[in-house]
Design an enzyme around this catalytic site. Structure first.
Site, PDB file in Angstrom:
ATOM      1  CB  CYS A  48     -12.418  -3.001  21.583  1.00  0.00           C
ATOM      2  SG  CYS A  48     -13.599  -1.734  22.132  1.00  0.00           S
ATOM      3  NE  ARG A  68      -4.306   6.605  16.068  1.00  0.00           N
ATOM      4  CZ  ARG A  68      -3.000   6.656  15.874  1.00  0.00           C
ATOM      5  NH1 ARG A  68      -2.213   5.758  16.437  1.00  0.00           N
ATOM      6  NH2 ARG A  68      -2.456   7.582  15.118  1.00  0.00           N
ATOM      7  CB  CYS A  73     -17.037  -0.431  19.369  1.00  0.00           C
ATOM      8  SG  CYS A  73     -15.324  -0.793  18.880  1.00  0.00           S
ATOM      9  CB  CYS A 119      -5.299  -1.061   3.506  1.00  0.00           C
ATOM     10  SG  CYS A 119      -5.014   0.732   3.601  1.00  0.00           S
ATOM     11  NE  ARG A 144      -3.205  -2.061  -2.290  1.00  0.00           N
ATOM     12  CZ  ARG A 144      -3.206  -0.722  -2.282  1.00  0.00           C
ATOM     13  NH1 ARG A 144      -2.626  -0.057  -3.263  1.00  0.00           N
ATOM     14  NH2 ARG A 144      -3.796  -0.037  -1.311  1.00  0.00           N
ATOM     15  CB  CYS A 179     -15.837   0.862  22.941  1.00  0.00           C
ATOM     16  SG  CYS A 179     -14.979   1.738  21.603  1.00  0.00           S
ATOM     17  CB  CYS A 189      -0.883  -0.021   1.244  1.00  0.00           C
ATOM     18  SG  CYS A 189      -1.906   1.457   1.454  1.00  0.00           S
ATOM     19  CG  HIS A 190       0.687   4.465  -2.882  1.00  0.00           C
ATOM     20  ND1 HIS A 190       1.844   4.842  -3.525  1.00  0.00           N
ATOM     21  CD2 HIS A 190      -0.109   3.932  -3.847  1.00  0.00           C
ATOM     22  CE1 HIS A 190       1.747   4.577  -4.811  1.00  0.00           C
ATOM     23  NE2 HIS A 190       0.579   4.015  -5.040  1.00  0.00           N
ATOM     24  CB  THR A 191      -0.146   3.704   4.123  1.00  0.00           C
ATOM     25  OG1 THR A 191      -1.376   4.180   3.585  1.00  0.00           O
ATOM     26  CG2 THR A 191       0.044   4.292   5.505  1.00  0.00           C
ATOM     27  CB  CYS A 204     -12.201   0.902  17.931  1.00  0.00           C
ATOM     28  SG  CYS A 204     -11.748   0.120  19.496  1.00  0.00           S
ATOM     29  CG  HIS A 240      -1.114  -1.358   6.275  1.00  0.00           C
ATOM     30  ND1 HIS A 240      -0.077  -0.847   5.541  1.00  0.00           N
ATOM     31  CD2 HIS A 240      -2.230  -0.768   5.804  1.00  0.00           C
ATOM     32  CE1 HIS A 240      -0.549   0.008   4.668  1.00  0.00           C
ATOM     33  NE2 HIS A 240      -1.869   0.071   4.802  1.00  0.00           N
ATOM     34  CD  GLU A 241      -3.871  -3.453   0.803  1.00  0.00           C
ATOM     35  OE1 GLU A 241      -3.906  -2.263   1.156  1.00  0.00           O
ATOM     36  OE2 GLU A 241      -3.875  -3.804  -0.382  1.00  0.00           O
TER      37      GLU A 241
END
Length: 382
Positions: free
Chosen positions: A100, A120, A108, A180, A377, A105, A48-50, A116, A70-71
């Site tokens: 969660c 974090r 959520c 993502c 991708r 929460c 991913c570009h992130t 959520c 993260h993907e």
């Protein structure tokens, strides 16, 4: 996999030692999961570009050394104490936006958001929820976690509340796309903006996220979809997915917002989406949203320190500026539904995979492909 439960695992991983440096292939140690955690075997990871954004040093939360990614599509190898929602052998997608599901929460429990905040603060610090680290190099030094995922490794440890359990029928090298970009684009249309039938839409940036926005808008019944990019080679896929108009903004003799709200349409379009992370494009997207009711959604992540601006009159005259993270999808609840929709034939995603690589060590090649301009991708199968 049971032989490794409760024991450290040595495996290959791509380590980001410093910004703007190629990843290094290393043998790392991945600790067993602690309470509320899950250790997974990563089967496939999409770039991913992130990831590149952080590797380039643009992320204010970027920590080094770290393991990016993260993907991904993964199989549960072992679970820590108290984990009940997944078990060994389950197929999961790690989600950087956790869920969660606790009754206390307010995030959520609210239908208005998916943000959520349970983990974090620790996730942003590159550590697990208990403040410690599961990833170590050959010298025993800690390697930071990334976005609660760190999937550029053959094994990783994630929080239980970050695990979206999915159908085993879905090949993991395809399922990873829902971790993502594709989910984000679809959700921006369906959840954040709730695009209606016969709406008009403009999409800025035709990478995987932008194309997912087009696909989502088409499915939502949008009657006009304007695809904007400075690379006309991307227009064919945009049209295939539902774009009715294409605009190469670099060839215009006026600002693109004036072209869309003036030449292509009299007053602008109902919904606009920025999928570039460029703050000038974000402004352009807002300013061609329809007078009186247009909504513009920021999806792209801008570099650290950049700010958005426009004249207040743009908002006074009825436009709404909003943003989205992970498309507003509640990860553990909604990602399995997206996967099932794809399995049912209602949500094709094969067209997003433009490049495939084999082995975690080929991740730098995948990054080069992503920089090439023709990549949607790049999926690395481990």
């Amino acid at each position: 996999m049971s032989a490794t439960q409760g024991k450290p695992i040595q495996c290959k991983a791509m380590v980001a030692r410093a910004p703007k440096q190629p990843l290094t292939e290393e043998t790392i140690t991945v600790d067993p999961p602690r309470a509320g955690e899950v250790r997974v075997k990563v089967i496939a990871n999409a770039l991913c570009h992130t990831d590149v954004y952080t590797l380039d040093g643009s992320d204010p939360e970027g920590l080094f050394p770290c393991i990016l990614g993260h993907e991904a599509g993964c199989v549960v190898e072992s679970v820590g104490e108290g984990v009940t929602s997944v078990k060994v052998g389950d197929h999961v997608i790690p989600c950087y936006t956790p869920q969660c599901c606790e009754t206390q929460c307010i995030f959520c429990q609210s239908p208005k958001t998916n943000l959520c905040p349970k983990i974090r603060s620790t996730q942003g610090q590159g550590v697990m929820p208990d403040g410690t680290i599961r990833l170590h190099d050959q010298d025993g030094n800690d390697i930071y976690h990334f976005m609660g995922c760190s999937t550029m490794s053959e094994y990783t440890v994630i929080a239980e509340i970050s695990c979206a359990k999915i159908s085993k029928e879905m090949p993991l090298e395809k399922a990873c796309l829902f971790g993502c970009g594709v989910s984000t684009g679809l959700g921006a249309v369906w959840n954040t903006c709730k695009v209606e039938v016969n709406s008009s839409v403009a999409v800025f940036g035709l990478g995987a996220v932008g194309l997912a926005v087009i696909q989502g808008a088409k499915k939502a019944g949008a009657s006009r979809i304007i695809a904007v990019d400075i690379n006309p080679a991307k227009f064919a896929m945009a049209k295939e997915l539902g774009a009715t108009d294409t605009v190469d903004s670099s060839k215009l003799d006026k600002p693109v917002q004036q072209y869309i709200a003036g030449d292509l349409t009299p007053w602008g379009v109902d919904y606009t989406f920025d999928c570039t992370g460029n703050t000038n494009v974000m402004r352009a997207a807002l300013e061609c949203a329809h007078r009186g009711w247009g909504t513009s959604c920021v999806i792209g992540v801008a570099a650290s320190g950049h700010e958005i601006s426009t004249r207040p009159f743009q908002l006074v005259t009825g436009r709404v500026w909003k943003g989205t993270a992970f498309g507003g999808f509640k990860s553990r609840t909604d990602v399995p539904k997206l996967v099932q929709a794809s399995l049912d034939g209602d949500l094709p995603i094969d067209h997003f995979i433009s490049h495939e690589f084999l082995g975690v060590g080929s991740t730098n090649d995948a990054i080069d492909a992503l920089h090439g301009g023709s990549c949607l991708r790049a999926v690395v199968k481990y």
